[in-house]
Scaffold this motif. Structure first.
Motif, PDB file in Angstrom:
ATOM      1  N   ASN A  61       0.848  -0.934   0.122  1.00  0.00           N
ATOM      2  CA  ASN A  61       0.021  -0.200   0.155  1.00  0.00           C
ATOM      3  C   ASN A  61       1.223   1.108  -0.026  1.00  0.00           C
ATOM      4  N   ALA A  62       2.087   1.284   0.716  1.00  0.00           N
ATOM      5  CA  ALA A  62       2.614   2.766   0.694  1.00  0.00           C
ATOM      6  C   ALA A  62       3.868   2.853  -0.122  1.00  0.00           C
ATOM      7  N   ASN A  63       3.633   1.455  -1.184  1.00  0.00           N
ATOM      8  CA  ASN A  63       4.019   1.855  -3.058  1.00  0.00           C
ATOM      9  C   ASN A  63       2.662   1.882  -4.033  1.00  0.00           C
ATOM     10  N   ALA A  64       1.429   2.312  -3.300  1.00  0.00           N
ATOM     11  CA  ALA A  64       0.758   2.497  -4.276  1.00  0.00           C
ATOM     12  C   ALA A  64       0.282   2.128  -4.736  1.00  0.00           C
ATOM     13  N   THR A  65      -0.183   0.264  -4.839  1.00  0.00           N
ATOM     14  CA  THR A  65      -0.385  -0.903  -5.172  1.00  0.00           C
ATOM     15  C   THR A  65      -1.040  -2.233  -4.190  1.00  0.00           C
ATOM     16  N   ASP A  66      -0.740  -3.255  -4.147  1.00  0.00           N
ATOM     17  CA  ASP A  66      -1.194  -3.517  -3.602  1.00  0.00           C
ATOM     18  C   ASP A  66      -1.106  -5.288  -3.922  1.00  0.00           C
ATOM     19  N   TRP A  67      -1.663  -6.541  -3.900  1.00  0.00           N
ATOM     20  CA  TRP A  67      -1.849  -7.913  -3.799  1.00  0.00           C
ATOM     21  C   TRP A  67      -1.010  -8.149  -5.526  1.00  0.00           C
ATOM     22  N   ARG A  68      -1.695  -7.269  -6.010  1.00  0.00           N
ATOM     23  CA  ARG A  68      -2.263  -7.622  -7.555  1.00  0.00           C
ATOM     24  C   ARG A  68      -1.076  -6.805  -7.960  1.00  0.00           C
ATOM     25  N   TYR A  69       0.146  -6.710  -7.524  1.00  0.00           N
ATOM     26  CA  TYR A  69       1.284  -5.571  -8.051  1.00  0.00           C
ATOM     27  C   TYR A  69       1.855  -7.547  -8.959  1.00  0.00           C
ATOM     28  N   PHE A  70       3.054  -5.680  -9.878  1.00  0.00           N
ATOM     29  CA  PHE A  70       3.231  -6.940 -11.126  1.00  0.00           C
ATOM     30  C   PHE A  70       4.190  -5.772 -11.960  1.00  0.00           C
ATOM     31  N   ARG A 131       3.622 -22.742 -10.436  1.00  0.00           N
ATOM     32  CA  ARG A 131       2.993 -23.868 -11.277  1.00  0.00           C
ATOM     33  C   ARG A 131       2.687 -23.534 -12.437  1.00  0.00           C
ATOM     34  N   GLY A 132       3.084 -23.633 -13.732  1.00  0.00           N
ATOM     35  CA  GLY A 132       2.810 -23.522 -15.238  1.00  0.00           C
ATOM     36  C   GLY A 132       1.426 -22.729 -15.495  1.00  0.00           C
ATOM     37  N   TRP A 133       1.492 -21.265 -16.091  1.00  0.00           N
ATOM     38  CA  TRP A 133       0.959 -20.101 -15.738  1.00  0.00           C
ATOM     39  C   TRP A 133       0.160 -20.310 -16.063  1.00  0.00           C
ATOM     40  N   MET A 134      -0.852 -20.979 -17.147  1.00  0.00           N
ATOM     41  CA  MET A 134      -2.436 -21.604 -18.016  1.00  0.00           C
ATOM     42  C   MET A 134      -2.597 -21.278 -16.283  1.00  0.00           C
ATOM     43  N   TYR A 135      -2.277 -22.723 -15.518  1.00  0.00           N
ATOM     44  CA  TYR A 135      -3.488 -23.152 -14.541  1.00  0.00           C
ATOM     45  C   TYR A 135      -3.130 -22.167 -13.626  1.00  0.00           C
ATOM     46  N   SER A 136      -2.386 -21.916 -13.484  1.00  0.00           N
ATOM     47  CA  SER A 136      -2.321 -20.847 -12.094  1.00  0.00           C
ATOM     48  C   SER A 136      -2.789 -19.417 -12.593  1.00  0.00           C
ATOM     49  N   VAL A 137      -3.213 -19.435 -13.623  1.00  0.00           N
ATOM     50  CA  VAL A 137      -3.672 -18.651 -13.583  1.00  0.00           C
ATOM     51  C   VAL A 137      -5.119 -18.416 -13.739  1.00  0.00           C
ATOM     52  N   SER A 138      -5.979 -19.397 -14.193  1.00  0.00           N
ATOM     53  CA  SER A 138      -7.190 -19.813 -14.492  1.00  0.00           C
ATOM     54  C   SER A 138      -7.290 -20.065 -13.243  1.00  0.00           C
ATOM     55  N   ASP A 161     -12.518  -7.939  -7.397  1.00  0.00           N
ATOM     56  CA  ASP A 161     -12.456  -9.104  -8.482  1.00  0.00           C
ATOM     57  C   ASP A 161     -13.049  -9.132 -10.088  1.00  0.00           C
ATOM     58  N   TYR A 162     -13.419  -8.072 -10.109  1.00  0.00           N
ATOM     59  CA  TYR A 162     -14.152  -7.608 -11.589  1.00  0.00           C
ATOM     60  C   TYR A 162     -12.544  -7.000 -12.011  1.00  0.00           C
ATOM     61  N   GLY A 163     -12.169  -5.999 -11.268  1.00  0.00           N
ATOM     62  CA  GLY A 163     -10.653  -5.965 -12.383  1.00  0.00           C
ATOM     63  C   GLY A 163     -10.207  -7.279 -13.255  1.00  0.00           C
ATOM     64  N   PHE A 164     -10.224  -8.411 -12.660  1.00  0.00           N
ATOM     65  CA  PHE A 164      -9.483  -8.982 -13.545  1.00  0.00           C
ATOM     66  C   PHE A 164     -10.479  -9.594 -15.145  1.00  0.00           C
ATOM     67  N   TRP A 165     -10.895  -8.871 -15.321  1.00  0.00           N
ATOM     68  CA  TRP A 165     -11.508  -9.112 -16.430  1.00  0.00           C
ATOM     69  C   TRP A 165     -11.276  -7.565 -17.532  1.00  0.00           C
ATOM     70  N   GLN A 166     -12.435  -6.501 -16.471  1.00  0.00           N
ATOM     71  CA  GLN A 166     -11.303  -4.873 -17.009  1.00  0.00           C
ATOM     72  C   GLN A 166     -10.255  -4.783 -18.205  1.00  0.00           C
ATOM     73  N   ASP A 169      -5.430  -9.076 -19.227  1.00  0.00           N
ATOM     74  CA  ASP A 169      -3.521  -9.361 -18.520  1.00  0.00           C
ATOM     75  C   ASP A 169      -3.307  -9.429 -17.475  1.00  0.00           C
ATOM     76  N   LEU A 170      -4.072  -8.994 -16.206  1.00  0.00           N
ATOM     77  CA  LEU A 170      -3.677  -8.293 -15.280  1.00  0.00           C
ATOM     78  C   LEU A 170      -3.432  -9.813 -14.208  1.00  0.00           C
ATOM     79  N   ALA A 171      -4.306 -11.144 -14.146  1.00  0.00           N
ATOM     80  CA  ALA A 171      -4.002 -12.289 -13.860  1.00  0.00           C
ATOM     81  C   ALA A 171      -2.209 -12.734 -14.241  1.00  0.00           C
ATOM     82  N   ALA A 172      -2.216 -12.905 -16.153  1.00  0.00           N
ATOM     83  CA  ALA A 172      -1.068 -12.876 -16.533  1.00  0.00           C
ATOM     84  C   ALA A 172       0.396 -12.450 -15.905  1.00  0.00           C
ATOM     85  N   GLN A 173      -0.411 -11.122 -15.986  1.00  0.00           N
ATOM     86  CA  GLN A 173       1.166 -10.013 -15.508  1.00  0.00           C
ATOM     87  C   GLN A 173       1.264 -10.134 -14.248  1.00  0.00           C
ATOM     88  N   MET A 174       0.264 -10.311 -12.977  1.00  0.00           N
ATOM     89  CA  MET A 174       1.377 -10.591 -11.878  1.00  0.00           C
ATOM     90  C   MET A 174       1.551 -12.035 -11.511  1.00  0.00           C
TER      91      MET A 174
END
Length: 812
Positions: A61-70, A131-138, A161-166, A169-174
């Motif tokens: 949070n102090a770095n202006a981000t959260d657990w979705r950092y990439f 784990r392989g990126w496809m299964y992890s992201v899925s 939650d909605y942001g992952f579809w807005q 690329d977010l989940a794969a970037q993470m």
């Protein structure tokens, strides 16, 4: 600092870190005293130590981000947070009884390995699982889409939650950021690091343990005995792959190859892609939003670049940015600057509060205080803790302010607010009195008085009152997932039942057609399909295809959906009562949904379908092959009540009867889930029907079992316009009616024992007793009879109970 090694398990989310951490814990590694509880995503627990997770979240949070950092920009960990990391290690070490090993797990830790190594005086042992990126992201998308189903709020309001579809690329970037962090750490620290692929951890235990010994790890702690294969995904939706950009997929492939090349053990994982859910294309075609694509950002909002600005310039820029702007602020740049004085940190505190960046504001105040302690800075820090609902921390800082400036009564007023928040009314009043005696001109005193009065009113409202019986009979809902977590920690089976109840109750409380249509409207075509795929995959676990088609689509009658009834349903069984099912069919497109619930029942002796003349021939042909199914044509009067009373005598040879009808509520959109709610409670769960049947078997006096009231209908449980009609009918049944009514099968679907309603079903009812159909919503003989059913049963010496009472073990 002890030389005891610290085992830190990390890796990308949904990659097996919980499996590894649970393995360590089962082999006597102390993984923390405050572990994150289980959830639907992992019913065995996540094994994350909450103090470490909280610390990581504060740094992010102090770095202006959260657990979705990439971001490629490195995270800044200030000396303040580095000291907190050392404090964490010290507390963990002191709290652990020798010779136990200590460790922790958090996927976020992958970005802070250097600092944890420093905090442990280079005694860090890193266990990095991937784990392989496809299964992890899925798997991550599967979890976040499941979160959406738990609540009735609009999909788009669940922004995380909605942001992952807005941002497709977010989940794969993470995942890519996590993979790169593992690769970078390995280059400098391979000797104290174990890197392994998730499946290899399970299937190559001997090789992994040998590698562990070579690197100075205690190999026995890796002995995996609790692997649950059911938690593993076996395919990824093809729509997910279509949603992710080609360059990013290529980058993830390269990073995965790099991980495999440096891993101590790895196992190739075959990737299967699944086709789109059968309902996706229909849902997309029914929503006009699919005919165009909105212009969407491909990544998260841009960050305000402050690195080239002087401190005062940066502060002025931030003051000009709207507080609700989607622009990300680079707080990490500001907090990493040197030679900042206390006044400058004061300005940063004010700016951070404006953007509701509480962690940044707290850090700024701590640094200002470290440079120059002042009572008003401690007051501000206390105010910040109060904003964040941390009254005990606020109490400490206000007390410190009083030690510095005891003549200033503001600190006493603030302490009064703390006591009010804690519910200590007398103590709060005493502090206000003390503050007024010291200096009654301080503006903080009226504020404290206002807070105290408000708390008194809140306590008065929350005083125990007698619950209305309607409230007791209303379907219980779960609004806070922590209740599920608590139950899971006590009993996994019951916890998962509560989780199931939370999802299903949310479903029957929503207008799901509208919910989905509005939820996908702001997404790109590929993201819409992907989100629908994941949501429907989840829904298949809870509802039949007939239910989903009925509830999500504007369906037409589909005879092929009637295949659920089979000879097995009619096979005699000695372990349960014989069952009769009475269904009135007016809206024939709803019949498949009803029959999907009937198909869950066994020992059915007969099914009687009543319907108006325009449906009789068609339904008769459809069920011609079922000798136990009878279709009876009735006049279109009396809604479902007269048809039932017309054929009720045919069920006298059944021990139990389930009365259903194709109920629709076009006059009230808020009740669109009412029909499904009743079907679900009466026949939608095996443990529901088992307990209902057992209750009827064990208690001869039980005559009627009704579905709990839908929360939207509960406020309308009363006589309505039906009391005069009910008074007239009551004379036929020797009933004395109460002034208020709270016990009847609203919606007229219920289980009953034929003898319990014999006086009602024996009566010779005429078509002329019922009004012509005119779309009435109240004030008819049908509505009056509905309200008398429970009382008639009780007048015959039987009892009427709600499903919720049966499940709770009702007294008889």
């Amino acid at each position: 600092m002890t030389k005891t090694p610290f085992y830190l398990c990390t890796g990308f989310h949904r990659s097996g870190t919980s499996l590894v951490a649970s393995t360590l814990a089962s082999n006597n590694v102390d993984m923390g005293l405050d572990l994150m509880g289980p959830s639907f995503a992992n019913s065995h627990g996540h094994f994350e130590d909450i103090p470490m997770v909280t610390l990581h979240d504060r740094i992010l949070n102090a770095n202006a981000t959260d657990w979705r950092y990439f971001d490629e920009r490195p995270l800044q960990v200030s000396p303040y947070f580095q000291e907190r990391m050392r404090d964490y290690i010290t507390k963990r070490t002191e709290a652990t009884t020798s010779p136990l090993l200590i460790g922790a797990k958090d996927p976020r830790a992958v970005f802070f390995l250097k600092y944890w190594d420093q905090a442990t005086d280079s005694n860090l042992k890193s266990l990095l699982v991937y784990r392989g990126w496809m299964y992890s992201v899925s798997s991550l998308l599967k979890r976040q889409s499941r979160e959406l189903l738990q609540f009735t709020m609009p999909i788009q309001n669940r922004k995380t939650d909605y942001g992952f579809w807005q941002y497709p690329d977010l989940a794969a970037q993470m995942w890519l950021a996590s993979a790169n962090a593992i690769i970078a750490w390995h280059k400098e620290n391979a000797h104290d690091t174990l890197i392994f692929e998730q499946k290899a951890f399970i299937h190559q235990q001997s090789k992994l343990k040998e590698k562990a010994k070579q690197k100075g790890f205690e190999a026995s702690v890796l002995d995996c005995r609790i692997y649950d294969k059911g938690l593993m995904q076996t395919s990824v939706p093809g729509s997910m792959m279509s949603m992710i950009s080609a360059p990013l997929k290529h980058a993830c492939d390269e990073a995965q190859d790099a991980l495999d090349s440096i891993a101590d053990v790895y196992q190739n994982e075959h990737i299967d892609t699944s086709p789109a859910h059968p309902l996706v294309s229909q849902l997309l075609s029914e929503n006009e939003v699919t005919k165009h694509d909105t212009t969407l950002p491909e990544s998260l909002p841009q960050t305000a670049q402050l690195s080239g600005l002087k401190w005062n310039e940066a502060m002025e820029l931030l003051k000009q940015i709207p507080a609700d702007s989607t622009l990300q602020i680079d707080w990490g740049d500001l907090l990493s600057r040197e030679s900042i004085n206390s006044s400058q940190y004061d300005v940063l505190y004010i700016v951070a509060v404006r953007f509701k960046q509480w962690e940044v504001a707290e850090i700024a105040l701590h640094r200002a205080i470290a440079i120059k302690a002042a009572h008003w800075r401690f007051i501000h820090l206390g105010d910040l803790f109060m904003r964040r609902k941390m009254p005990e921390e606020a109490k400490k800082t206000y007390t410190k302010a009083g030690e510095i400036a005891p003549e200033n009564s503001s600190y006493l007023a603030r302490l009064s607010e703390v006591e009010s928040a804690l519910g200590n009314i007398e103590k709060a009043q005493s502090l206000i009195d003390e503050a007024q005696q010291l200096d009654d001109t301080r503006p903080a005193i009226p504020q404290a008085i206002k807070r105290l009065e408000l708390k008194k009113k809140q306590l008065a409202k929350s005083s125990p009152v007698h619950k209305s019986t309607v409230g007791e009979y209303t379907m219980k809902t779960v609004s806070n997932y922590s209740d599920v977590v608590h139950q899971l920690s006590l009993d996994v089976k019951h916890g998962m039942q509560l989780d199931n109840h939370m999802v299903k109750s949310a479903f029957v409380l929503r207008d799901n057609k509208k919910w989905l249509a509005e939820g996908i409207e702001g997404l790109s075509s590929s993201a819409r399909q992907c989100l629908l795929d994941f949501l429907l995959i989840h829904c298949n676990r809870y509802w039949s295809s007939e239910v989903l088609s009925t509830e999500l689509l504007y369906t037409q009658f589909n005879p092929s959906n009637l295949a659920g009834i089979s000879a097995e349903n009619f096979t005699p069984r000695s372990d349960t009562q014989t069952i009769g099912v009475c269904i009135h069919v007016f809206h024939k497109h709803l019949l498949p949904e009803l029959l999907s619930f009937v198909a869950r029942l066994h020992n059915i002796k007969k099914i009687v379908l009543t319907c108006p003349d325009n449906l009789a021939q068609e339904l008769g042909l459809l069920f011609a092959g079922h000798s136990q199914v009878k279709v009876i044509e009735v006049v279109n009067k009396g809604r479902d009540i007269l048809p039932w009373l017309t054929v009720a005598k045919q069920f006298y040879d059944c021990e139990l009867v389930l009365k259903l009808h194709t109920k629709a509520t076009p006059h009230a959109s808020t009740l669109c889930g009412w029909r499904l709610q009743m079907l679900w409670l009466l026949a939608g769960e095996a443990h529901h029907t088992e307990q209902i049947f057992t209750a009827f078997k064990d208690h001869d006096e039980l005559g009627v079992v009704m579905p709990d009231y839908h929360p939207r209908i509960a406020p309308h449980i009363n006589w309505g316009q039906n009391k005069p009609l009910a008074d007239t009918l009551a004379k036929d049944f020797n009933l004395t009616l109460p002034e208020n009514i709270s016990l009847f099968p609203a919606g007229s679907m219920f289980w009953y024992r034929p003898d319990a309603l014999r006086s009602l079903t024996d009566k010779c009812w005429l078509n002329s007793d019922f009004p012509d159909e005119q779309g009435q919503t109240d004030g008819t003989v049908m509505h009056a009879i509905e309200r008398l059913i429970g009382m008639i049963a009780m007048n015959e010496g039987y009892k009427a109970k709600f499903v919720g009472q049966i499940l709770a073990g009702a007294d008889y």
